[in-house]
Design a protein around this motif. Structure first.
Motif, short mmCIF file in Angstrom:
data_model
loop_
_atom_site.label_atom_id
_atom_site.label_comp_id
_atom_site.label_asym_id
_atom_site.label_seq_id
_atom_site.Cartn_x
_atom_site.Cartn_y
_atom_site.Cartn_z
N ARG A 1 0.83 -1.20 0.00
CA ARG A 1 0.00 0.00 0.00
C ARG A 1 0.87 1.26 0.00
NH1 ARG A 1 -4.91 2.01 0.77
NH2 ARG A 1 -5.16 3.94 1.98
N GLN A 2 1.95 1.26 0.77
CA GLN A 2 2.84 2.42 0.79
C GLN A 2 3.45 2.67 -0.59
OE1 GLN A 2 5.65 1.59 3.90
NE2 GLN A 2 4.31 2.33 5.54
N GLU A 3 3.90 1.59 -1.24
CA GLU A 3 4.49 1.75 -2.57
C GLU A 3 3.45 2.23 -3.58
OE1 GLU A 3 6.16 -2.03 -3.37
OE2 GLU A 3 7.97 -1.71 -2.15
N TYR A 4 2.21 1.74 -3.43
CA TYR A 4 1.15 2.18 -4.34
C TYR A 4 0.85 3.66 -4.14
CZ TYR A 4 -3.51 2.64 -6.37
OH TYR A 4 -4.60 3.06 -7.09
N LEU A 5 0.75 4.09 -2.88
CA LEU A 5 0.50 5.51 -2.61
C LEU A 5 1.66 6.36 -3.10
CD1 LEU A 5 -1.07 5.33 0.97
CD2 LEU A 5 -2.24 5.73 -1.19
N ALA A 6 2.90 5.85 -2.91
CA ALA A 6 4.06 6.61 -3.39
C ALA A 6 4.03 6.74 -4.91
CB ALA A 6 5.35 5.92 -2.95
N SER A 7 3.59 5.68 -5.60
CA SER A 7 3.51 5.76 -7.06
C SER A 7 2.43 6.76 -7.49
CB SER A 7 3.20 4.38 -7.65
OG SER A 7 1.91 3.93 -7.27
N LEU A 8 1.33 6.81 -6.73
CA LEU A 8 0.29 7.79 -7.05
C LEU A 8 0.79 9.22 -6.85
CD1 LEU A 8 -2.94 6.19 -5.51
CD2 LEU A 8 -2.23 6.23 -7.91
N VAL A 9 1.54 9.43 -5.75
CA VAL A 9 2.09 10.75 -5.49
C VAL A 9 3.07 11.15 -6.59
CG1 VAL A 9 3.52 12.10 -3.91
CG2 VAL A 9 1.72 10.61 -3.01
N GLU A 10 3.92 10.20 -7.00
CA GLU A 10 4.88 10.49 -8.06
C GLU A 10 4.19 10.76 -9.38
OE1 GLU A 10 8.38 11.09 -10.16
OE2 GLU A 10 7.93 11.13 -8.01
N ARG A 11 3.13 9.99 -9.65
CA ARG A 11 2.37 10.22 -10.89
C ARG A 11 1.71 11.59 -10.87
NH1 ARG A 11 2.06 10.08 -16.09
NH2 ARG A 11 -0.07 9.93 -16.92
N ALA A 12 1.16 11.97 -9.71
CA ALA A 12 0.56 13.30 -9.59
C ALA A 12 1.61 14.39 -9.80
CB ALA A 12 -0.11 13.45 -8.23
N ARG A 13 2.81 14.16 -9.26
CA ARG A 13 3.88 15.15 -9.44
C ARG A 13 4.26 15.26 -10.92
NH1 ARG A 13 9.03 15.74 -10.28
NH2 ARG A 13 9.27 13.52 -10.67
N GLN A 14 4.35 14.10 -11.59
CA GLN A 14 4.70 14.13 -13.01
C GLN A 14 3.62 14.83 -13.83
OE1 GLN A 14 5.41 10.07 -14.14
NE2 GLN A 14 7.38 9.94 -13.11
N LEU A 15 2.35 14.60 -13.46
CA LEU A 15 1.26 15.27 -14.17
C LEU A 15 1.33 16.78 -13.96
CD1 LEU A 15 -1.73 12.83 -13.49
CD2 LEU A 15 -0.50 13.17 -15.64
N GLU A 16 1.68 17.20 -12.74
CA GLU A 16 1.82 18.63 -12.49
C GLU A 16 2.96 19.21 -13.33
OE1 GLU A 16 2.33 19.21 -8.35
OE2 GLU A 16 0.24 18.75 -7.84
#
Length: 415
Positions: free
Chosen positions: A181-196
């Motif tokens: 779950r931590q790795e999944y949330l980290a990937s979501l945060v990184e994806r959001a950062r890349q989208l920004e």
């Protein structure tokens, strides 16, 4: 109750809100003061182990109640204190606790502190590789196997090993689940950062393109009209001494051209406002119907222009604007650089396929400004590229004198 939509999210219950608040506070403490959090967690388990030692509770389950107190104290601390390093060195914590666990099993002390191995194995699953987890699990189960065979229970060794082995496996599974779950949330945060980042890049590209478009429009509007005004002023100055009426006409033309340029510039600036005024008059962009007016202004500035139009055909507004601006820029360059006595010719032909070709030639003695020195020729090339056309600009071949601009816009392909 009756107004709530069945899909509307329900507010959390008081007990849930209280639990979420406590969880958020614990995470904030862990995030801002990790060492303090480690001391609190380790202190809790050390205190529980010492309570079991001081109260004599361990004697209720031990196989050898005559064991010395110093041994029980040492085992209690050996099974609890290493937890302080469970996050930085999880496998080392397991290796440190295993000897105490083996002594605990061999002597028959059977301290409840041995269950702290569940916490250590959880951290191994949360922070290390699968191979390390398997080794840690085998080391954690081994002391319980020793107990099963050294002090066999009535139900047999298999039944006495299975419960702790299952508990340790469950602890490892929970660690893997939390890690996933931590790795999944980290990937979501990184994806959001890349989208920004991508969004900011797109905004920057759009802003750059808009700035280039605005610069091109302002160059076409101001550059052409100022060139016309300059030509009119020069002609009026020469005519002032010989023909005052011609000078007056030149001044009138200058005033008219200046007002037109100012009006076009105001309309462009109105478009750039974030909140345009409701009463702002946004005139349409020039089209091929305005070519006659354009050429009349150039002629009034002192440049004889001959026009030839071959064929006829409808063009979309964007293509009309491109043709208009390129003719305007070519004639403006002739006004600025052609020198005295220059003439210009504009030939525009429509093809049956829908393509259009424009050729502007002059007999000037001057040379247009370098391509890298302004926005004239680059702007014409940018406009042409928008419609997949070709633009050629350069001096006429020897022995001819002058400059030639040739534009070809191909047939528009329906999307």
């Amino acid at each position: 109750m009756g107004d709530r939509h069945p899909n509307d999210p329900r507010p959390p219950q008081p007990l849930t809100r209280h639990f979420q608040h406590i969880t958020q506070q614990a995470r904030a403490l862990d995030r801002h003061h990790p060492l303090l959090w480690d001391l609190l967690v380790t202190g809790f388990f050390v205190t529980a182990a010492l309570i079991d030692y001081t109260s004599g509770g361990w004697k209720n389950v031990t196989e050898n109640p005559t064991l010395p107190g110093r041994l029980i104290l040492t085992l209690s601390l050996g099974l609890s204190v290493p937890l302080l390093w469970r996050r930085t060195h999880p496998f080392a914590v397991v290796l440190t606790m295993v000897p105490s666990a083996f002594v605990n099993a061999w002597t028959g002390a059977l301290l409840q502190a041995a269950l702290i191995m569940l916490v250590a194995l959880f951290n191994v699953a949360l922070r290390t590789h699968l191979r390390t987890l398997l080794w840690s699990y085998a080391l954690a189960v081994a002391p319980f196997v020793v107990v099963a065979f050294r002090y066999p229970a009535e139900q047999g060794p298999d039944q006495s090993v299975a419960p702790p082995a299952m508990s340790l496996a469950f602890s490892a599974v929970i660690g893997i689940a939390v890690r996933t779950r931590q790795e999944y949330l980290a990937s979501l945060v990184e994806r959001a950062r890349q989208l920004e980042v991508e969004r900011d890049q797109q905004l920057q590209l759009a802003a750059a393109a808009e700035r280039a478009r605005i610069a091109r429009e302002m160059h076409d509007i101001i550059g052409h009209n100022l060139s016309v005004i300059t030509g009119l002023a020069d002609g009026g100055r020469y005519a002032a001494t010989k023909n005052p009426d011609r000078a007056t006409q030149a001044l009138d033309a200058i005033a008219t051209t200046s007002r037109q340029a100012l009006a076009e510039l105001r309309r462009l600036l109105d478009v750039l406002r974030e909140e345009p005024e409701p009463t702002a008059e946004l005139a349409p962009q020039p089209s091929l119907t305005d070519i006659d007016h354009l050429i009349a202004g150039v002629r009034a500035a002192g440049l004889p222009v001959h026009t030839t139009i071959l064929g006829n055909g409808p063009l979309p507004p964007g293509r009309q604007l491109t043709v208009y601006r390129i003719i305007q820029e070519a004639l403006t360059n002739t006004l600025k650089h052609g020198g005295p006595g220059a003439t210009a010719e504009v030939v525009m032909s429509y093809e049956a396929s829908g393509a259009v070709t424009v050729t502007v030639t002059d007999t000037g003695r001057g040379t247009p400004a370098p391509v890298n020195g302004g926005r004239g020729l680059p702007g014409m090339r940018e406009r042409t590229a928008l419609y997949g056309g070709t633009l050629e600009a350069g001096p006429l071949p020897h022995p001819h004198q002058g400059w030639r601009v040739h534009l070809h816009l191909p047939e528009e392909i329906p999307q």
